[in-house]
Design a protein around this motif. Sequence first.
Motif, PDB file in Angstrom:
ATOM      1  N   GLN A  52       7.375  -4.708  -9.505  1.00 14.50           N
ATOM      2  CA  GLN A  52       7.736  -3.442  -8.975  1.00 14.50           C
ATOM      3  C   GLN A  52       6.433  -2.469  -8.911  1.00 14.50           C
ATOM      4  O   GLN A  52       5.523  -2.477  -9.430  1.00 14.50           O
ATOM      5  CB  GLN A  52       8.626  -2.771  -9.883  1.00 14.50           C
ATOM      6  CG  GLN A  52       9.984  -3.343  -9.718  1.00 14.50           C
ATOM      7  CD  GLN A  52      11.024  -2.406 -10.700  1.00 14.50           C
ATOM      8  OE1 GLN A  52      10.764  -2.016 -11.807  1.00 14.50           O
ATOM      9  NE2 GLN A  52      12.311  -2.264  -9.980  1.00 14.50           N
ATOM     10  N   GLY A  53       6.720  -1.815  -7.767  1.00 12.12           N
ATOM     11  CA  GLY A  53       5.513  -0.945  -7.543  1.00 12.12           C
ATOM     12  C   GLY A  53       4.304  -1.408  -6.583  1.00 12.12           C
ATOM     13  O   GLY A  53       3.505  -0.720  -6.147  1.00 12.12           O
ATOM     14  N   GLY A  79      17.833   2.615   3.235  1.00 11.70           N
ATOM     15  CA  GLY A  79      16.356   2.603   3.349  1.00 11.70           C
ATOM     16  C   GLY A  79      15.772   1.447   2.641  1.00 11.70           C
ATOM     17  O   GLY A  79      14.496   1.350   2.271  1.00 11.70           O
ATOM     18  N   GLN A  80      16.506   0.448   1.963  1.00 11.87           N
ATOM     19  CA  GLN A  80      16.022  -0.745   1.142  1.00 11.87           C
ATOM     20  C   GLN A  80      16.863  -1.991   1.846  1.00 11.87           C
ATOM     21  O   GLN A  80      17.818  -1.932   2.313  1.00 11.87           O
ATOM     22  CB  GLN A  80      16.355  -0.657  -0.186  1.00 11.87           C
ATOM     23  CG  GLN A  80      15.871   0.790  -0.979  1.00 11.87           C
ATOM     24  CD  GLN A  80      16.491   0.742  -2.250  1.00 11.87           C
ATOM     25  OE1 GLN A  80      17.468  -0.117  -2.688  1.00 11.87           O
ATOM     26  NE2 GLN A  80      16.184   1.650  -2.987  1.00 11.87           N
ATOM     27  N   LEU A  90      12.931 -10.230  -2.965  1.00 12.78           N
ATOM     28  CA  LEU A  90      12.255  -8.846  -3.185  1.00 12.78           C
ATOM     29  C   LEU A  90      13.192  -7.651  -2.750  1.00 12.78           C
ATOM     30  O   LEU A  90      13.536  -7.807  -1.402  1.00 12.78           O
ATOM     31  CB  LEU A  90      10.887  -8.986  -2.784  1.00 12.78           C
ATOM     32  CG  LEU A  90       9.849  -9.979  -3.030  1.00 12.78           C
ATOM     33  CD1 LEU A  90       8.723  -9.684  -2.270  1.00 12.78           C
ATOM     34  CD2 LEU A  90       9.781  -9.853  -4.676  1.00 12.78           C
ATOM     35  N   LEU A  91      13.409  -6.596  -3.290  1.00 17.21           N
ATOM     36  CA  LEU A  91      14.133  -5.437  -2.901  1.00 17.21           C
ATOM     37  C   LEU A  91      12.954  -4.752  -2.457  1.00 17.21           C
ATOM     38  O   LEU A  91      12.134  -4.063  -3.105  1.00 17.21           O
ATOM     39  CB  LEU A  91      14.916  -4.892  -3.898  1.00 17.21           C
ATOM     40  CG  LEU A  91      15.492  -3.540  -3.381  1.00 17.21           C
ATOM     41  CD1 LEU A  91      16.691  -3.863  -2.240  1.00 17.21           C
ATOM     42  CD2 LEU A  91      16.418  -2.819  -4.459  1.00 17.21           C
ATOM     43  N   MET A  92      12.901  -4.457  -0.975  1.00 16.25           N
ATOM     44  CA  MET A  92      11.806  -3.771  -0.302  1.00 16.25           C
ATOM     45  C   MET A  92      12.118  -2.350   0.204  1.00 16.25           C
ATOM     46  O   MET A  92      13.325  -2.068   0.431  1.00 16.25           O
ATOM     47  CB  MET A  92      11.237  -4.609   0.935  1.00 16.25           C
ATOM     48  CG  MET A  92      10.782  -5.851   0.542  1.00 16.25           C
ATOM     49  SD  MET A  92       9.379  -6.026  -0.487  1.00 16.25           S
ATOM     50  CE  MET A  92       8.269  -5.020  -0.010  1.00 16.25           C
ATOM     51  N   ILE A  99       7.419  -2.836  -3.267  1.00 17.11           N
ATOM     52  CA  ILE A  99       8.710  -3.665  -4.126  1.00 17.11           C
ATOM     53  C   ILE A  99       9.406  -2.668  -5.025  1.00 17.11           C
ATOM     54  O   ILE A  99       8.678  -2.024  -5.791  1.00 17.11           O
ATOM     55  CB  ILE A  99       8.028  -4.896  -4.796  1.00 17.11           C
ATOM     56  CG1 ILE A  99       7.190  -5.625  -3.666  1.00 17.11           C
ATOM     57  CG2 ILE A  99       9.098  -5.529  -5.451  1.00 17.11           C
ATOM     58  CD1 ILE A  99       6.362  -6.831  -4.405  1.00 17.11           C
ATOM     59  N   LEU A 100      10.788  -2.615  -4.897  1.00 18.88           N
ATOM     60  CA  LEU A 100      11.591  -1.663  -5.883  1.00 18.88           C
ATOM     61  C   LEU A 100      12.318  -2.650  -6.704  1.00 18.88           C
ATOM     62  O   LEU A 100      12.643  -2.157  -7.770  1.00 18.88           O
ATOM     63  CB  LEU A 100      12.452  -1.061  -4.972  1.00 18.88           C
ATOM     64  CG  LEU A 100      12.025  -0.236  -3.633  1.00 18.88           C
ATOM     65  CD1 LEU A 100      13.036   0.488  -3.088  1.00 18.88           C
ATOM     66  CD2 LEU A 100      11.368   0.963  -4.380  1.00 18.88           C
ATOM     67  N   GLY A 101      12.399  -3.997  -6.595  1.00 17.65           N
ATOM     68  CA  GLY A 101      13.054  -4.914  -7.275  1.00 17.65           C
ATOM     69  C   GLY A 101      12.654  -6.349  -7.165  1.00 17.65           C
ATOM     70  O   GLY A 101      12.256  -6.504  -5.961  1.00 17.65           O
TER      71      GLY A 101
END
Length: 106
Positions: A52-53, A79-80, A90-92, A99-101
């Motif tokens: 993440q990040g 927005g994801q 990957l949750l973008m 990468i959020l998740g």
Amino acid sequence: MKLFTKTLLAAVALSFAAAPMAQAQTYGHDRKPGYSSSWKKHDANKRHHWRQGERFSDWKRRPAVRDYHRYGLRKPARGQQWVKVDNSYLLMSIATGIILGVNAAR
């Protein structure tokens, strides 16, 4: 008629001479699918561990996962979007490419 025949023969001879030179400049870009050299095998063995990040700049080239429930993923917020990369989902963030998740594929 003789001039036409000589011109035609000259053009055919020139095409035979020029064909190998044109093929020599492909630089290996026309390789068959599935062909791999040793450096490609070396790169394929490396696994990336997504966090993440982290920014993933090439995510837009991958199709979005629309049926996320099928893969046990939560619904992305506005927005994801989910994308599959290697063996991970990957949750973008659509705006930033962050990468959020991360979820492993089953």
